[in-house]
Scaffold this active site. Sequence first.
Site, PDB file in Angstrom:
ATOM      1  CE1 TYR A   1      -4.174   1.798   0.514  1.00  0.00           C
ATOM      2  CE2 TYR A   1      -2.630   3.405   1.394  1.00  0.00           C
ATOM      3  CZ  TYR A   1      -3.876   3.096   0.894  1.00  0.00           C
ATOM      4  OH  TYR A   1      -4.830   4.087   0.758  1.00  0.00           O
TER       5      TYR A   1
ATOM      6  CD  GLN B   1     -11.563   2.437  -1.168  1.00  0.00           C
ATOM      7  OE1 GLN B   1     -11.796   2.376   0.037  1.00  0.00           O
ATOM      8  NE2 GLN B   1     -11.411   3.602  -1.796  1.00  0.00           N
TER       9      GLN B   1
ATOM     10  CG  ASN C   1      -6.507   6.803   5.498  1.00  0.00           C
ATOM     11  OD1 ASN C   1      -6.781   5.607   5.667  1.00  0.00           O
ATOM     12  ND2 ASN C   1      -7.085   7.540   4.581  1.00  0.00           N
TER      13      ASN C   1
ATOM     14  CB  SER D   1       7.887   9.897  12.325  1.00  0.00           C
ATOM     15  OG  SER D   1       9.085   9.295  11.963  1.00  0.00           O
TER      16      SER D   1
ATOM     17  CD  GLN E   1      11.680  11.428  12.727  1.00  0.00           C
ATOM     18  OE1 GLN E   1      10.946  10.530  12.381  1.00  0.00           O
ATOM     19  NE2 GLN E   1      12.826  11.645  12.121  1.00  0.00           N
TER      20      GLN E   1
ATOM     21  CG  ASP F   1      13.963   9.172   6.969  1.00  0.00           C
ATOM     22  OD1 ASP F   1      13.751   8.224   7.742  1.00  0.00           O
ATOM     23  OD2 ASP F   1      13.852  10.369   7.297  1.00  0.00           O
TER      24      ASP F   1
ATOM     25  CD  GLU G   1       0.836 -33.066  26.741  1.00  0.00           C
ATOM     26  OE1 GLU G   1       0.389 -33.067  25.574  1.00  0.00           O
ATOM     27  OE2 GLU G   1       1.674 -32.249  27.162  1.00  0.00           O
TER      28      GLU G   1
ATOM     29  CG  HIS H   1      -1.241 -37.453  20.235  1.00  0.00           C
ATOM     30  ND1 HIS H   1      -2.583 -37.231  20.045  1.00  0.00           N
ATOM     31  CD2 HIS H   1      -0.621 -36.292  19.859  1.00  0.00           C
ATOM     32  CE1 HIS H   1      -2.763 -36.000  19.582  1.00  0.00           C
ATOM     33  NE2 HIS H   1      -1.579 -35.404  19.460  1.00  0.00           N
TER      34      HIS H   1
END
Lengths: 421, 421
Positions: free
Chosen positions: A121, A183, A206, A229, A251, A353, A407, A412
């Site tokens: 994205y 979407q 966002n 940040s 920053q 960055d 157990e 098993h």
Amino acid sequence: MKINKIEGTVSLRRSLDQGTEVQRKAVLNVIEHVKEAGDNALFTYTEKWDGAKLSTLKVSKAEIEQAYQDISPQIIPIIHEAAENIRNFHQKQVKQSWLSTKQDGTILGQQVTALDAVGVYVPGGKAAYPSSVLMNVIPAQVAGVERIAMVSPPASDGSLPTGVLVAADILGVEEIYKVGGAQAIAALAYGTETIKAVDKIVGPGNIFVALAKKEVYGMVDIDSIAGPSEIVVLADDTAKANEIAADLLSQAEHDERASSVLVTTSELLAEAVKVEVEKQLVDLPRESIARAALEEYGAIYITSSMKEALHVVNELAPEHLEVMTAEPMNLLPYIKHAGAIFLGRYSSEPIGDYFAGPNHVLPTNGTARFSSGLSVDEFIKKSSIVMYSEQALIDSVDKIAAFARLEGLEAHARAVESRFK
Amino acid sequence: MKINKIEGTVSLRRSLDQGTEVQRKAVLNVIEHVKEAGDNALFTYTEKWDGAKLSTLKVSKAEIEQAYQDISPQIIPIIHEAAENIRNFHQKQVKQSWLSTKQDGTILGQQVTALDAVGVYVPGGKAAYPSSVLMNVIPAQVAGVERIAMVSPPASDGSLPTGVLVAADILGVEEIYKVGGAQAIAALAYGTETIKAVDKIVGPGNIFVALAKKEVYGMVDIDSIAGPSEIVVLADDTAKANEIAADLLSQAEHDERASSVLVTTSELLAEAVKVEVEKQLVDLPRESIARAALEEYGAIYITSSMKEALHVVNELAPEHLEVMTAEPMNLLPYIKHAGAIFLGRYSSEPIGDYFAGPNHVLPTNGTARFSSGLSVDEFIKKSSIVMYSEQALIDSVDKIAAFARLEGLEAHARAVESRFK
């Protein structure tokens, strides 16, 4: 910026937007609609929220060529060089499969495989950063992910930002779709006629994007949901106030909710940085954003010793930490929690960055206590491998059966015993 | 079990309980109450839901000693040996910090550090498995986690299962608390008077535990939320029907929602396994659970080729995969998605549950497409390290500044430029 002397523990004031129930419901509706109506839902939402009436979602070759025409030509080799640095760093993270043989002939190991498909994205508008494209796509490529699908909300004229298109093309990304918001996340998670579903979705967005990622988590994997940040600068009296101020401002200009903090043993430096910040703020294009961030989330802490300063740093567990002290490398072993550590005065945070190589997608909001920046590790998975020899099973069948019966799992026990019947 | 010939794609029928809105609200209330009332809230909920009226939460030394008295003595060395195997396997996952120097003097690297504190949830009642204690605690210990806090819901007499207490003591776990459910998760995430907050919570639990983990995620890290157990057996005509049937049943006895699937190229084998499953079901203590699981989520698929069979396996992306073919190791490169892979007839899946060494906490519900079993990696974090040299910054300052300005971030550009002013 306020100057505080440390008393007791300190906690960084941070802003984390978790979204409201109303926003969550809206996101759930969008996801359901995309699951039902596919591409049609994407077109509807893109017209409604981005103001763009599209007939196709996929970015065409012509659009890529146009982006190369529109971008400033001198930036292209810089993107190439940044991409190479980032690729080189991430290559060092590649994990190998391994097999290990025991004396009884048993083989144990781990097989490392890449994810098949990843969605990236990329936010739209002013937050459409070409560097985000590099930082999210390259680790996936280095891991060996075969299919990468990028999504980004178009402007109202249906275009995507040139820098984003050029960066994606430089990396060889072939699927770029003009769709954003919840979407886009729904399309990547569930698939539509045009956009095939992926296995993992990464990249910032966002609050609607963040909520949608949280909802589809489990169906697909997601990266962590980033907060604003942050930088913490740890400095002694050898550091230069103007450089620290410049880094704090870099920053703070990101976002009104960004957090810039200085932790120092030097009262003189604290005062000087405070003055420098004011001085440099004046002609900054994003002055008002930076000023708001510093007022709300900025701080200068003075500690009585470097030991105490390191304690404060570890309590804060910052996304970015700069160490501007006489011998920064000597302090490295005492730094327990930080997303990325920049040592010495030439390691100004912005080099991380864009350019140095390590990833800029880093844990925020104190989550460096338990998480790491984006890396190749996030695009692979490990299958454990067990190949027991006959002898190994002879030697251990009774023990395994006994453990299973402890157990209460009789089937098993019988399963391992069945080999000798 | 139904036998199906493959036509087109196949998808494993799985059960995933996401919880209801009512359950989610209840969990949110519990979390809020624990945040406000601390230990008192824990005592209240433990009395209400577990029927145990406690005055202290922490398990005492006397209780541990009593557990050693109560447990069958021959199981103790078996737990020790299993723990050693698990520890040895996980030791191989330990990741080292690294630094790498470039010709211009720049140092780049990654610092690996352990999480400070981890909480381990151990379910109560019949699902209180000592093996869960081993599988969740050992990777954290190998990673170097200093503090491990275990929580488990007590029986109405205020006791915890002996096997769990002994396993925890063998590993040297010093903090064990008698509290379960969403209240235990809230205590681990936010801390109370008795239970200090942790950085990450791992371990399986019921739907309330799962929902609580989902809610506190972000404040702390969590492991993935596991669905019911699954096995896929991939077999050719060299495999033994009784062994396959026994292994399918060992998975089916876990839970009515467990999934056991055979994928085979042999129609004869398919028929024989079907008969064997019925035969072995008859005198199984947990027959009704296994039968329900097989009816609802069990399947036998016959494919026309091994290639097609491998495709089906990768589509299913199972938690556990057994490969019972003539040359199982040869198929390994074609297996893309599986939590754990058991090769050959002596690698019956239960050896992985207890004893072989790899972790039994594995991705379910097809999430092996994008995730891995629990490992040391989940208890460490990586801080990237950047130490630029003066020369490196001289060489790149203009490029970094240009990139920053492309993204509209002037203060970023000025920060790197400030070093040469």
